[in-house]
Design a protein around this motif. Structure first.
Motif, PDB file in Angstrom:
ATOM      1  N   LYS A   1     -32.183  18.469 -22.970  1.00  0.00           N
ATOM      2  CA  LYS A   1     -30.947  18.491 -22.182  1.00  0.00           C
ATOM      3  C   LYS A   1     -31.282  19.034 -20.796  1.00  0.00           C
ATOM      4  O   LYS A   1     -31.729  20.168 -20.669  1.00  0.00           O
ATOM      5  CB  LYS A   1     -29.917  19.397 -22.876  1.00  0.00           C
ATOM      6  CG  LYS A   1     -28.504  19.064 -22.491  1.00  0.00           C
ATOM      7  CD  LYS A   1     -27.530  19.866 -23.310  1.00  0.00           C
ATOM      8  CE  LYS A   1     -27.266  19.232 -24.677  1.00  0.00           C
ATOM      9  NZ  LYS A   1     -26.302  19.974 -25.481  1.00  0.00           N
TER      10      LYS A   1
ATOM     11  N   GLU B   1     -26.032  20.416 -18.058  1.00  0.00           N
ATOM     12  CA  GLU B   1     -24.847  20.610 -18.887  1.00  0.00           C
ATOM     13  C   GLU B   1     -23.729  21.218 -18.038  1.00  0.00           C
ATOM     14  O   GLU B   1     -23.923  22.262 -17.393  1.00  0.00           O
ATOM     15  CB  GLU B   1     -25.196  21.557 -20.049  1.00  0.00           C
ATOM     16  CG  GLU B   1     -24.282  21.367 -21.215  1.00  0.00           C
ATOM     17  CD  GLU B   1     -24.724  22.208 -22.412  1.00  0.00           C
ATOM     18  OE1 GLU B   1     -25.777  22.855 -22.351  1.00  0.00           O
ATOM     19  OE2 GLU B   1     -23.962  22.223 -23.394  1.00  0.00           O
TER      20      GLU B   1
ATOM     21  N   LYS C   1     -20.103  22.862 -18.336  1.00  0.00           N
ATOM     22  CA  LYS C   1     -19.244  23.433 -19.375  1.00  0.00           C
ATOM     23  C   LYS C   1     -17.939  23.893 -18.761  1.00  0.00           C
ATOM     24  O   LYS C   1     -17.931  24.836 -17.954  1.00  0.00           O
ATOM     25  CB  LYS C   1     -19.935  24.640 -20.029  1.00  0.00           C
ATOM     26  CG  LYS C   1     -21.069  24.266 -20.953  1.00  0.00           C
ATOM     27  CD  LYS C   1     -21.597  25.545 -21.581  1.00  0.00           C
ATOM     28  CE  LYS C   1     -22.747  25.247 -22.518  1.00  0.00           C
ATOM     29  NZ  LYS C   1     -23.403  26.487 -22.948  1.00  0.00           N
TER      30      LYS C   1
ATOM     31  N   SER D   1     -22.884  16.550 -20.649  1.00  0.00           N
ATOM     32  CA  SER D   1     -24.302  16.927 -20.742  1.00  0.00           C
ATOM     33  C   SER D   1     -25.153  15.683 -20.527  1.00  0.00           C
ATOM     34  O   SER D   1     -24.781  14.581 -20.923  1.00  0.00           O
ATOM     35  CB  SER D   1     -24.608  17.604 -22.074  1.00  0.00           C
ATOM     36  OG  SER D   1     -24.380  16.700 -23.117  1.00  0.00           O
TER      37      SER D   1
ATOM     38  N   SER E   1     -19.402  26.650 -16.192  1.00  0.00           N
ATOM     39  CA  SER E   1     -20.836  26.874 -15.975  1.00  0.00           C
ATOM     40  C   SER E   1     -21.582  25.556 -15.765  1.00  0.00           C
ATOM     41  O   SER E   1     -21.253  24.540 -16.378  1.00  0.00           O
ATOM     42  CB  SER E   1     -21.467  27.545 -17.188  1.00  0.00           C
ATOM     43  OG  SER E   1     -20.699  28.627 -17.608  1.00  0.00           O
TER      44      SER E   1
ATOM     45  N   ILE F   1     -25.351  24.331 -16.231  1.00  0.00           N
ATOM     46  CA  ILE F   1     -26.670  24.713 -16.767  1.00  0.00           C
ATOM     47  C   ILE F   1     -27.648  23.616 -16.341  1.00  0.00           C
ATOM     48  O   ILE F   1     -27.539  22.474 -16.781  1.00  0.00           O
ATOM     49  CB  ILE F   1     -26.671  24.813 -18.317  1.00  0.00           C
ATOM     50  CG1 ILE F   1     -25.422  25.557 -18.828  1.00  0.00           C
ATOM     51  CG2 ILE F   1     -27.973  25.437 -18.822  1.00  0.00           C
ATOM     52  CD1 ILE F   1     -25.370  27.033 -18.548  1.00  0.00           C
TER      53      ILE F   1
ATOM     54  N   ASP G   1     -31.496  22.577 -16.291  1.00  0.00           N
ATOM     55  CA  ASP G   1     -32.821  22.869 -16.852  1.00  0.00           C
ATOM     56  C   ASP G   1     -32.824  24.230 -17.576  1.00  0.00           C
ATOM     57  O   ASP G   1     -33.741  25.044 -17.401  1.00  0.00           O
ATOM     58  CB  ASP G   1     -33.869  22.838 -15.732  1.00  0.00           C
ATOM     59  CG  ASP G   1     -35.276  22.668 -16.285  1.00  0.00           C
ATOM     60  OD1 ASP G   1     -35.407  22.213 -17.438  1.00  0.00           O
ATOM     61  OD2 ASP G   1     -36.229  22.994 -15.557  1.00  0.00           O
ATOM     62  N   GLY G   2     -31.743  24.479 -18.286  1.00  0.00           N
ATOM     63  CA  GLY G   2     -31.654  25.691 -19.102  1.00  0.00           C
ATOM     64  C   GLY G   2     -31.183  26.936 -18.369  1.00  0.00           C
ATOM     65  O   GLY G   2     -31.064  28.006 -18.951  1.00  0.00           O
ATOM     66  N   VAL G   3     -30.908  26.802 -17.056  1.00  0.00           N
ATOM     67  CA  VAL G   3     -30.513  27.990 -16.282  1.00  0.00           C
ATOM     68  C   VAL G   3     -29.093  27.804 -15.751  1.00  0.00           C
ATOM     69  O   VAL G   3     -28.762  26.749 -15.197  1.00  0.00           O
ATOM     70  CB  VAL G   3     -31.490  28.210 -15.103  1.00  0.00           C
ATOM     71  CG1 VAL G   3     -31.081  29.426 -14.275  1.00  0.00           C
ATOM     72  CG2 VAL G   3     -32.915  28.348 -15.596  1.00  0.00           C
ATOM     73  N   ASP G   4     -28.274  28.828 -15.916  1.00  0.00           N
ATOM     74  CA  ASP G   4     -26.902  28.758 -15.403  1.00  0.00           C
ATOM     75  C   ASP G   4     -26.939  29.001 -13.889  1.00  0.00           C
ATOM     76  O   ASP G   4     -27.308  30.090 -13.434  1.00  0.00           O
ATOM     77  CB  ASP G   4     -26.040  29.825 -16.090  1.00  0.00           C
ATOM     78  CG  ASP G   4     -24.569  29.707 -15.689  1.00  0.00           C
ATOM     79  OD1 ASP G   4     -24.266  28.898 -14.773  1.00  0.00           O
ATOM     80  OD2 ASP G   4     -23.735  30.421 -16.283  1.00  0.00           O
TER      81      ASP G   4
ATOM     82  N   SER H   1     -24.240  28.345 -11.870  1.00  0.00           N
ATOM     83  CA  SER H   1     -22.884  28.301 -11.325  1.00  0.00           C
ATOM     84  C   SER H   1     -22.508  29.532 -10.507  1.00  0.00           C
ATOM     85  O   SER H   1     -21.582  29.483  -9.716  1.00  0.00           O
ATOM     86  CB  SER H   1     -21.867  28.087 -12.447  1.00  0.00           C
ATOM     87  OG  SER H   1     -22.180  28.915 -13.533  1.00  0.00           O
TER      88      SER H   1
ATOM     89  N   GLU I   1     -24.848  31.233  -8.624  1.00  0.00           N
ATOM     90  CA  GLU I   1     -25.933  31.524  -7.668  1.00  0.00           C
ATOM     91  C   GLU I   1     -25.391  31.508  -6.231  1.00  0.00           C
ATOM     92  O   GLU I   1     -24.419  30.813  -5.948  1.00  0.00           O
ATOM     93  CB  GLU I   1     -27.053  30.459  -7.789  1.00  0.00           C
ATOM     94  CG  GLU I   1     -27.756  30.431  -9.128  1.00  0.00           C
ATOM     95  CD  GLU I   1     -28.673  31.639  -9.347  1.00  0.00           C
ATOM     96  OE1 GLU I   1     -28.980  32.348  -8.369  1.00  0.00           O
ATOM     97  OE2 GLU I   1     -29.044  31.880 -10.513  1.00  0.00           O
TER      98      GLU I   1
END
Lengths: 340, 236
Positions: free
Chosen positions: B4, B7, B9, B27, B61, B63, B65-68, B70, B72
């Motif tokens: 994934k 994503e 959310k 996603s 949120s 995500i 590449d596995g990092v949130d 939103s 930053e």
């Protein structure tokens, strides 16, 4: 500065050369030796000042000359003081005859029982000189110069049958009052046959004028720098506005604000560098022309000022660019690049 | 199963009283080719700006590449965009005083180090080796868009994001660009494009329909946009 011989002796050409070397060529604006010789014109006594006319012109560019400066190329042409011109009714181009006693001969007074013409014939019959001159220029200074006839020194020496001997040397020197006093002391110690006299009143007033000029130039510099800052500010503001899309694109591609801002500041600094360098040389050219036209002498290029001026320009450019360049932070790529 | 890569959310974006995006969930797997369609004002651009790290959601949120990402800040989003996203614009946005290859190298410059050979390779991928030293003004619209694609690909992004990439192209050039996307998809590149053109949208593996800031359709390759929109009674 006025340099007189000590005692009765006159100043020789060797002494003149030595004095020139002592003062230093780079400091001398003009150095004119004067020999004063009493002559008769229409049986009336007048003083002819034999000098190096080109040096005298350098010393006194402020004299008002009706006509032109006389020169050593045509020694039959002289300049007469305004007072003499008025007394004798001389105009430009008019001729007049001077008579005098040759060097070493005794002068004899005109006889009261003879007419002026008869006295003239009597003088001519003796070991005297006479020469016709024409008026090339009429000197007005408001001072003692208006009572002299100015002629070429070598011609005068030849006319009176003597070698070079000067009564006084008039020097124009690049120096302030302190340096002039120091120079006078050196001349007195190294050349005791001479008496240097700084023209204090003139040097002090020159110092005041120079001080005011420096303050004025400083003020003009500050004004120019402020105008430069305003101009750079508006130019950079326009540049950031014009290149909004390019800046937005760079940010969209991943350029951080700091990097884009430093790029723009770098461009500004480069322009400041080019502008500063050009400004130094163009400014020197302008100052040289002003100096030649107003003060009658050139100026030396101050190489040490080159880096200082360029650095000041670059710093001013960067300082004036900071506010416009900070507007980069307000540029949002999503808004600017929206493809509608 | 593919990883994934993206994503969303419960994403919402609110401007004053206007809800540009409302509770979006989506996603995307690595290697997916996704088209987003919808009428004007449906929130497509807002959504692509959020995915492209050029905007942040009001709630929810993201995500990547596995990092949130939103929450930053702008500087951090710029770095993420530089490393993970390749952008393709409708209006190409090439720098007018740089040649095609230099335009590609600009993206390298801000990412790492400019390398002309690599930039030439990227141009070769989009069939523009022979036009590498031409200025944008000397290139056709299709060629400019291909330079834009090469620039987007040069740093090997995880997602290739296109906002109306064929919107300014004629049919022939549109075909060329779509073929490039097809080839990139075959090579495993993740592609997300926003388009008004159902023909371009239909080539994608997965289609999303947005209306009033909501996802109203999520269809696979078996159906076309036309069919999906007809069913909903809407049009783009």
């Amino acid at each position: 500065m006025i340099v007189l011989p000590r005692g009765e002796a006159k100043i020789t050409r060797e002494t003149l050369g030595k004095l020139r070397a002592l003062i230093g060529e780079n400091k001398i604006v003009g150095m004119a030796p004067y020999r004063y010789q009493t002559v008769k014109i229409n049986e009336q006594p007048y003083i002819i000042a034999g000098t190096d006319l080109s040096e005298a012109e350098k010393n006194s560019p402020f004299w008002y000359i009706e006509g032109e400066w006389a020169n050593s190329r045509d020694t039959s042409q002289v300049m007469v003081g305004h007072e003499i011109a008025q007394t004798l009714g001389l105009k430009l181009g008019d001729s007049f005859m001077v008579q005098g006693v040759k060097y070493g001969q005794q002068a004899e007074a005109s006889r009261q029982d003879l007419s002026a013409e008869e006295n003239q014939k009597r003088d001519l019959a003796r070991q005297n000189f006479h020469k016709n001159f024409s008026v090339k220029g009429i000197v007005s200074t408001g001072g003692a110069e208006e009572g002299f006839i100015f002629a070429d020194a070598d011609m005068l020496n030849e006319l009176i049958g003597d070698t070079f001997r000067a009564d006084v040397i008039e020097c124009s020197i690049v120096a302030d009052a302190g340096e002039l006093a120091e120079l006078s002391a050196r001349i007195e110690s190294e050349m005791p046959e001479l008496q240097p006299r700084a023209v204090r009143r003139l040097t002090q007033s020159q110092d005041i004028v120079l001080g005011k000029l420096q303050a004025l130039v400083f003020l003009v510099t500050v004004v120019v720098l402020i105008i430069t800052m305003i101009s750079v500010y508006t130019t950079m503001t326009a540049m950031v506005a014009e290149r909004r899309k390019e800046i937005a694109l760079k940010k969209a591609l991943g350029a951080e604000n700091k990097l884009v801002m430093s790029e723009l500041l770098g461009e500004g600094a480069l322009l400041g560098l080019i502008g500063g360098t050009l400004g130094v040389f163009l400014g020197f050219e302008f100052a040289l022309r002003v100096s030649l036209n107003v003060f009658g002498r050139g100026i030396n290029f101050q190489w040490s000022l080159l880096p200082v001026t360029i650095i000041v320009f670059v710093v001013i450019t960067i300082a004036a660019s900071i506010i416009p360049v900070r507007k980069v932070m307000d540029i949002h790529p999503a808004i600017v690049l929206k493809g509608e | 199963m593919s990883k994934k890569i993206l994503e969303l959310k419960n994403i919402s974006k609110i401007y004053g009283n206007l809800k540009a995006l409302a509770d979006i969930n989506l996603s995307v797997n690595a290697g997916d080719w996704l088209s987003i369609m919808g009428p004007s004002g449906s929130g497509k651009t807002t959504m692509i700006n959020i995915i492209g790290c050029m905007d942040t959601p009001s709630t929810g949120s993201v995500i990547l590449d596995g990092v949130d990402i939103s929450r930053e800040n702008a500087a951090s989003l710029t770095r993420i965009r530089r490393d993970k996203i390749g952008l393709i614009f409708q209006q190409f946005h090439l720098i007018s005083y740089l040649t095609a290859v230099e335009n590609v190298m600009v993206a390298q410059y801000y990412h790492s180090m400019p390398d002309e050979d690599e930039a030439m390779e990227a141009l070769a991928k989009v069939g523009l080796s022979d036009r590498a030293h031409h200025l944008p003004a000397q290139l056709s619209g299709g060629e400019q868009q291909r330079v834009c694609i090469a620039r987007a690909l040069i740093n090997s992004p995880q997602i290739l994001l296109g906002d109306e990439p064929t919107g300014n192209l004629d049919e022939e050039n549109e075909g060329i660009v779509v073929d490039i996307f097809r080839r990139l998809h075959d090579e495993g590149v993740t592609i997300i494009i926003v388009t008004h053109d159902p023909e371009v949208g239909d080539v994608a593996q997965r289609k999303i329909i947005l209306e009033h800031g909501r996802v109203v359709g999520d269809i696979d390759q078996s159906a076309t946009f036309g069919e999906a929109l007809k069913l909903r009674g809407s049009h783009v």
